[in-house]
Write an enzyme that holds these catalytic residues in place. Structure first.
Site, PDB file in Angstrom:
ATOM      1  N   ASP A 121      -0.282   5.079   0.790  1.00  0.00           N
ATOM      2  CA  ASP A 121      -0.584   6.137   1.769  1.00  0.00           C
ATOM      3  C   ASP A 121      -0.635   5.590   3.195  1.00  0.00           C
ATOM      4  O   ASP A 121      -1.443   4.715   3.502  1.00  0.00           O
ATOM      5  CB  ASP A 121      -1.898   6.822   1.402  1.00  0.00           C
ATOM      6  CG  ASP A 121      -1.787   7.513   0.064  1.00  0.00           C
ATOM      7  OD1 ASP A 121      -0.785   8.222  -0.136  1.00  0.00           O
ATOM      8  OD2 ASP A 121      -2.674   7.338  -0.790  1.00  0.00           O
TER       9      ASP A 121
ATOM     10  N   ASP B 216       0.875  -1.169   0.000  1.00  0.00           N
ATOM     11  CA  ASP B 216       0.000   0.000   0.000  1.00  0.00           C
ATOM     12  C   ASP B 216       0.920   1.230   0.000  1.00  0.00           C
ATOM     13  O   ASP B 216       2.112   1.119   0.328  1.00  0.00           O
ATOM     14  CB  ASP B 216      -0.874  -0.019   1.265  1.00  0.00           C
ATOM     15  CG  ASP B 216      -1.614   1.284   1.467  1.00  0.00           C
ATOM     16  OD1 ASP B 216      -2.231   1.762   0.505  1.00  0.00           O
ATOM     17  OD2 ASP B 216      -1.583   1.829   2.596  1.00  0.00           O
TER      18      ASP B 216
HETATM   19  C1  XBP Z   1      -5.685   5.896   0.600  1.00  0.00           C
HETATM   20  C2  XBP Z   1      -6.879   6.668   0.281  1.00  0.00           C
HETATM   21  C3  XBP Z   1      -6.757   7.826  -0.611  1.00  0.00           C
HETATM   22  C4  XBP Z   1      -5.910   8.947  -0.029  1.00  0.00           C
HETATM   23  C5  XBP Z   1      -6.070  10.196  -0.818  1.00  0.00           C
HETATM   24  O1  XBP Z   1      -6.089   4.618   1.077  1.00  0.00           O
HETATM   25  O2  XBP Z   1      -7.978   6.354   0.726  1.00  0.00           O
HETATM   26  O3  XBP Z   1      -8.054   8.331  -0.838  1.00  0.00           O
HETATM   27  O4  XBP Z   1      -6.362   9.229   1.270  1.00  0.00           O
HETATM   28  O5  XBP Z   1      -5.776  10.000  -2.157  1.00  0.00           O
HETATM   29  P1  XBP Z   1      -5.091   3.368   1.026  1.00  0.00           P
HETATM   30  P2  XBP Z   1      -6.795  10.463  -3.302  1.00  0.00           P
HETATM   31  O6  XBP Z   1      -3.820   3.793   1.686  1.00  0.00           O
HETATM   32  O7  XBP Z   1      -5.793   2.308   1.832  1.00  0.00           O
HETATM   33  O8  XBP Z   1      -4.911   2.951  -0.406  1.00  0.00           O
HETATM   34  O9  XBP Z   1      -7.289  11.824  -2.930  1.00  0.00           O
HETATM   35  O10 XBP Z   1      -5.973  10.457  -4.564  1.00  0.00           O
HETATM   36  O11 XBP Z   1      -7.922   9.456  -3.316  1.00  0.00           O
HETATM   37 MG    MG Z   2      -2.997   3.165   3.472  1.00  0.00          MG
END
Ligand code: XBP
Ligand code: MG
Length: 253
Positions: A11, A9
């Site tokens: 973020d 993953d």
């Molecule tokens: C990450 C997300 C994303 C980010 C923002 O989740 O939910 O929406 O918060 O990015 P994970 P965007 O780490 O579980 O993949 O604004 O581009 O969606």
């Molecule tokens: Mg995440």
């Protein structure tokens, strides 16, 4: 079967981009658009339960605001989110957001050991590219056999789509991979795709429960900066190395 790939993953897992990237970019886009919204870190922790920035904006309008009139909420969220993405990429290009502890070392060890790297994220490809190239260098995108992003699949996490996409592209079965996640939504998505997870929590996810994870840690650790175990057996290891992952793998498969 043996361990063939590590699926990461992005973020909150490879970098604390939720706090230092996305949240900052959301607030910049609100300010730029003349909105009087300013998401605090505590509010953002709540809003993170909804994955995907566009859906998160819509969720905020629908559930947190009493009076907000807009003709077409989908269009509004789409345009605001595009602005947010521009601010996010700008922030990444400043190069001030580091990777989390142990991430670069583990990427390097995996490559030295012939274990493939892949990415499965909810954010968009342009955001992943900005983070990876600004932290690891312009050729680092080639380290990843597959990058699965939210703009390539129908349903976002906690649906399994992005993990299924990555497995399909890798041509591997779930039993040949280990996933690295930070959040319950990500963990649930990977479990639905039949994958096992190593969890490294952060301040937005440390309250969540990951009962069937392989192990839950505060970060991946380094030899000189050991991880703390929140749940699971670390077999005496102080940081997540390929040797450690092979031990975990034997235990779970
Ligand atoms: C990450 C997300 C994303 C980010 C923002 O989740 O939910 O929406 O918060 O990015 P994970 P965007 O780490 O579980 O993949 O604004 O581009 O969606
Ligand atoms: Mg995440």
């Amino acid at each position: 079967m043996s361990l063939k790939a590590l699926i990461f993953d992005v973020d909150g897992t490879i970098s604390n981009t939720e706090k230092h990237g996305h949240l900052v970019a959301f607030n910049k886009s609100f300010q730029f658009s003349g909105l009087d919204w300013n998401w605090s870190s505590d509010l953002y922790r709540e809003l993170l339960e909804v994955t995907g920035g566009k859906l998160r904006i819509k969720h905020y309008v629908e559930n947190y605001l009493d009076h907000f009139d807009v003709d077409d909420l989908d269009k509004f969220a789409l345009e605001l989110h595009q602005l947010k993405t521009n601010f996010y990429v700008e922030l990444m290009n400043e190069g001030k957001i580091p990777l989390r502890t142990g991430v670069e070392r583990l990427f390097t060890e995996a490559r030295e050991n012939g274990i493939q790297l892949a990415i499965a994220t909810t954010t968009s490809l342009v955001n992943v590219e900005a983070l990876i190239t600004n932290t690891l260098g312009s050729d680092a995108l080639s380290w990843f056999s597959v990058i699965g992003a939210g703009d390539m699949v129908k349903n976002l996490k906690p649906a399994p789509d992005v993990f299924e996409y990555v497995l399909d592209q890798l041509k591997l079965s779930p039993k040949e991979c280990i996933v690295f996640e930070d959040s319950l939504n990500g963990h649930v998505a990977s479990r639905k795709a039949g994958l096992n997870t190593v969890i490294t929590v952060n301040e937005y996810t440390s309250h969540q429960k990951f009962d069937d994870a392989m192990i839950v840690l505060n970060h991946l650790g380094e030899a000189e900066k050991p991880f703390s175990v929140i749940h699971g057996d670390n077999f005496g290891y102080s940081h997540v190395s390929i040797d450690f992952l092979k031990k975990l793998y034997e235990r779970f498969y």
